[in-house]
Design a protein around this motif. Structure first.
Motif, PDB file in Angstrom:
ATOM      1  N   UNK A  25     -15.074  -2.666 -15.923  1.00  0.00           N
ATOM      2  CA  UNK A  25     -13.954  -1.791 -15.549  1.00  0.00           C
ATOM      3  C   UNK A  25     -13.003  -2.468 -14.565  1.00  0.00           C
ATOM      4  N   UNK A  26     -13.320  -3.699 -14.185  1.00  0.00           N
ATOM      5  CA  UNK A  26     -12.637  -4.288 -13.027  1.00  0.00           C
ATOM      6  C   UNK A  26     -11.122  -4.465 -13.185  1.00  0.00           C
ATOM      7  N   UNK A  27     -10.645  -4.581 -14.412  1.00  0.00           N
ATOM      8  CA  UNK A  27      -9.201  -4.772 -14.583  1.00  0.00           C
ATOM      9  C   UNK A  27      -8.454  -3.499 -14.939  1.00  0.00           C
ATOM     10  N   UNK A  28      -9.159  -2.365 -14.872  1.00  0.00           N
ATOM     11  CA  UNK A  28      -8.500  -1.144 -15.357  1.00  0.00           C
ATOM     12  C   UNK A  28      -8.493  -0.008 -14.326  1.00  0.00           C
ATOM     13  N   UNK A  29      -8.592  -0.357 -13.045  1.00  0.00           N
ATOM     14  CA  UNK A  29      -8.635   0.698 -12.030  1.00  0.00           C
ATOM     15  C   UNK A  29      -7.223   1.188 -11.722  1.00  0.00           C
ATOM     16  N   UNK A  30      -7.013   2.492 -11.882  1.00  0.00           N
ATOM     17  CA  UNK A  30      -5.692   3.056 -11.615  1.00  0.00           C
ATOM     18  C   UNK A  30      -5.457   3.267 -10.125  1.00  0.00           C
ATOM     19  N   UNK A  31      -6.479   3.776  -9.428  1.00  0.00           N
ATOM     20  CA  UNK A  31      -6.308   4.110  -8.011  1.00  0.00           C
ATOM     21  C   UNK A  31      -7.579   3.746  -7.260  1.00  0.00           C
ATOM     22  N   UNK A  32      -7.421   3.098  -6.124  1.00  0.00           N
ATOM     23  CA  UNK A  32      -8.554   2.770  -5.253  1.00  0.00           C
ATOM     24  C   UNK A  32      -8.317   3.406  -3.885  1.00  0.00           C
ATOM     25  N   UNK A  60      -7.605  -4.701  -5.798  1.00  0.00           N
ATOM     26  CA  UNK A  60      -7.832  -4.939  -7.225  1.00  0.00           C
ATOM     27  C   UNK A  60      -7.264  -3.847  -8.125  1.00  0.00           C
ATOM     28  N   UNK A  61      -6.798  -2.737  -7.522  1.00  0.00           N
ATOM     29  CA  UNK A  61      -6.374  -1.598  -8.338  1.00  0.00           C
ATOM     30  C   UNK A  61      -4.862  -1.597  -8.551  1.00  0.00           C
ATOM     31  N   UNK A  62      -4.455  -0.837  -9.539  1.00  0.00           N
ATOM     32  CA  UNK A  62      -3.023  -0.676  -9.790  1.00  0.00           C
ATOM     33  C   UNK A  62      -2.347  -0.075  -8.557  1.00  0.00           C
ATOM     34  N   UNK A  63      -2.941   0.968  -8.016  1.00  0.00           N
ATOM     35  CA  UNK A  63      -2.468   1.567  -6.766  1.00  0.00           C
ATOM     36  C   UNK A  63      -3.628   1.550  -5.777  1.00  0.00           C
ATOM     37  N   UNK A  64      -3.365   1.024  -4.563  1.00  0.00           N
ATOM     38  CA  UNK A  64      -4.417   0.985  -3.554  1.00  0.00           C
ATOM     39  C   UNK A  64      -4.024   1.808  -2.349  1.00  0.00           C
ATOM     40  N   UNK A  99       0.839  -1.209   0.000  1.00  0.00           N
ATOM     41  CA  UNK A  99       0.000   0.000   0.000  1.00  0.00           C
ATOM     42  C   UNK A  99       0.870   1.255   0.000  1.00  0.00           C
ATOM     43  N   UNK A 100       0.412   2.245  -0.727  1.00  0.00           N
ATOM     44  CA  UNK A 100       1.139   3.513  -0.782  1.00  0.00           C
ATOM     45  C   UNK A 100       0.715   4.391   0.393  1.00  0.00           C
ATOM     46  N   UNK A 101       1.468   5.458   0.659  1.00  0.00           N
ATOM     47  CA  UNK A 101       1.019   6.389   1.705  1.00  0.00           C
ATOM     48  C   UNK A 101       0.245   7.550   1.074  1.00  0.00           C
ATOM     49  N   UNK A 102      -0.332   8.367   1.914  1.00  0.00           N
ATOM     50  CA  UNK A 102      -1.257   9.391   1.433  1.00  0.00           C
ATOM     51  C   UNK A 102      -0.544  10.443   0.567  1.00  0.00           C
ATOM     52  N   UNK A 115     -14.379   4.006  -1.851  1.00  0.00           N
ATOM     53  CA  UNK A 115     -15.232   3.267  -0.902  1.00  0.00           C
ATOM     54  C   UNK A 115     -15.697   1.933  -1.494  1.00  0.00           C
ATOM     55  N   UNK A 116     -14.882   1.341  -2.375  1.00  0.00           N
ATOM     56  CA  UNK A 116     -15.260   0.056  -2.993  1.00  0.00           C
ATOM     57  C   UNK A 116     -14.228  -1.002  -2.606  1.00  0.00           C
ATOM     58  N   UNK A 117     -14.664  -1.987  -1.806  1.00  0.00           N
ATOM     59  CA  UNK A 117     -13.753  -3.004  -1.286  1.00  0.00           C
ATOM     60  C   UNK A 117     -13.406  -4.055  -2.325  1.00  0.00           C
TER      61      UNK A 117
END
Lengths: 321, 321
Positions: free
Chosen positions: A94-101, A111-115, A1-4, A80-82
């Motif tokens: 769209x499930x395989x193309x999320x850049x940021x969650x 599921x996202x590239x960056x979560x 996980x990345x930081x804010x 807000x999508x788990x």
């Protein structure tokens, strides 16, 4: 996980955003999405919000802005999508193309590239508030309303155990920036349809108490719904009614679903574990709130369920205290 | 009025305190009094709390400390008491000897030698929190529970229009210091006696809608109370039920009092002014919550009341929107 900080950097570096809410949208996913849209616009970007389902009218004060869900985009953000299963039918591809969650559910499936997932946040809008600070954005009253809505709806107006000092800090920030807190709370918590009030009355009328009043059971039948005309989405919170009775450790609401199955919503007070109780019937959930289903007659379901409740209360010697 | 620094100085300079709560004590007066007692003890002083009425059992976690209400004292402090008429029968003779009054009611009658009244505080415990900072006292979890209780009970769990950013700041301070916020909220807001639930059911069953569903009226008769066995102090919040119905601008609960008079609790949504409405019958209150009395039959009272409601709705053209 990345930081804010990385999230803020990402948002600054990209453009042409599509922001996705979860299906059956609530105050937190809508507040998060429309606040993020406004913040990105303040940074000179283009951003639009979309959702598989229509936005309920009580959220008009957030959603009635210029917004083109069908616009072209380069960057897909979910809020807000788990899990991708919550994208809803319209956006499942769209499930395989999320850049940021950006999410606050411990169960997030990454599921996202960056979560960015912070499960210590009681509401996803706490993260959005933190992001506004990180991005150096001064909240206006629209942003404040969006953020406050997420905070209050996801915490039952600051009531749940998930609330932390930070939840109140974010509320303070929103109120200082002009959030219409009392109007929002009245709309969210103090307004019920007549159909709901009539249904609640029938539900409360069905009350049965068991095991020296340590267990309360109520029923919500198809017949009741036909009589009052209430819809499922008007009945949020009804499941808590049985546990609200003084001294009750196990509260259960038995609902007849359209397909004939019986859904039981279980709410418990400590030390009774609702998820353990529901596990006996293939259900699950949290310590204080869980659920299970039966595919039999409602009275038969009740008998089976109560037998397990009695065991658990006996075990703990709560039935003869 | 003195400033908060002067209050802190006063508390440091005196000793042997008696702290008085108002009659029919609630979470805010009890939280204020017991927090102040503990803070004074931390400063090496002696302090005891007294009240004309017994402390309700749901506040045991605050009141079950060593406390001698009859102890000799040199310094009399009142908390959350707007007027000496609220001292209660047992302590009415103290009315001319109050050294310090700490209160948050705009209507405060200034009866003490030194008054600190801050009506911008949604709860008196906000002032107590501010005092803890001024006195340099680090909150322990007991103090945090006392302060949080006052904050949440006097604001309907941070719901009312009186809440400010400072209310949330104080809640943040209390939670950081270990307040058991979710347990307190559950006890205060999610626990109803069976008698209350049964009474609410009867009250809701009496619902009548008028003027194109812009006015909702409910009844609480002596007969209902006899049937369910509910006591007056179990019924807090019942007066809000009629206004909770979607679209209602004027909600009124008609109660039969033991002496035969009819008390009407009126709750309105903007732009209808409840206090103006009640003024027609010699009553009064606030914009959204007011009351008035009738000394006639309950149905006659209803007819008189509804005639005024109709006028006000007509005036505003709300009845034919």
């Amino acid at each position: 996980m990345v930081d804010i900080k990385k999230v803020a950097e990402f948002l600054n570096e990209h453009d042409f955003y599509r922001i996705l809410c979860h299906q059956n949208p609530d105050g937190d996913t809508i507040g998060s999405a429309f606040a993020l849209k406004r913040m990105l616009e303040m940074l000179g970007k283009t951003a639009n919000v979309c959702c598989s389902d229509a936005f309920p009218p009580q959220y008009d004060y957030m959603t009635r802005v210029e917004n083109n869900p069908e616009a072209d985009y380069n960057t897909l953000v979910t809020v807000d999508i788990a899990d991708t299963s919550l994208f809803g039918k319209k956006y499942e591809d769209l499930k395989n193309s999320v850049d940021l969650n950006i999410d606050h559910h411990a169960s997030n499936s990454n599921y996202a590239n960056i979560s960015f997932v912070d499960s210590s946040s009681a509401a996803n809008c706490e993260i959005i508030y933190k992001l506004s600070l990180e991005l150096g954005i001064k909240l206006d009253s629209y942003l404040a309303d969006c953020i406050y809505t997420g905070l209050t709806t996801d915490t039952g107006c600051f009531r749940y155990a998930s609330v932390t000092a930070y939840t109140h800090l974010a509320a303070m920030g929103a109120i200082n920036a002009g959030a219409h807190h009392s109007e929002i709370n009245r709309a969210m918590f103090e307004t019920k349809s007549l159909a709901r009030i009539n249904t609640e009355q029938l539900v409360i009328g069905s009350l049965e108490m068991y095991f020296e009043s340590r267990c309360a059971v109520m029923m919500l039948t198809r017949e009741m719904l036909e009589k009052t005309g209430a819809k499922e989405d008007e009945l949020e919170g009804t499941a808590s009614l049985p546990r609200e009775i003084e001294g009750v450790l196990v509260g259960a609401l038995f609902r007849e679903k359209p397909d004939g199955t019986i859904k039981v919503s279980v709410r418990t007070n400590a030390p009774i574990d609702a998820s353990r109780l529901c596990l006996n019937f293939g259900g699950g959930g949290h310590k204080a709130a869980a659920g299970c289903s039966f595919s039999c007659d409602i009275n038969e379901a009740k008998v089976k369920f109560l037998a397990e409740v009695e065991k658990i209360l006996d075990e703990r010697n709560f039935s003869n205290r």
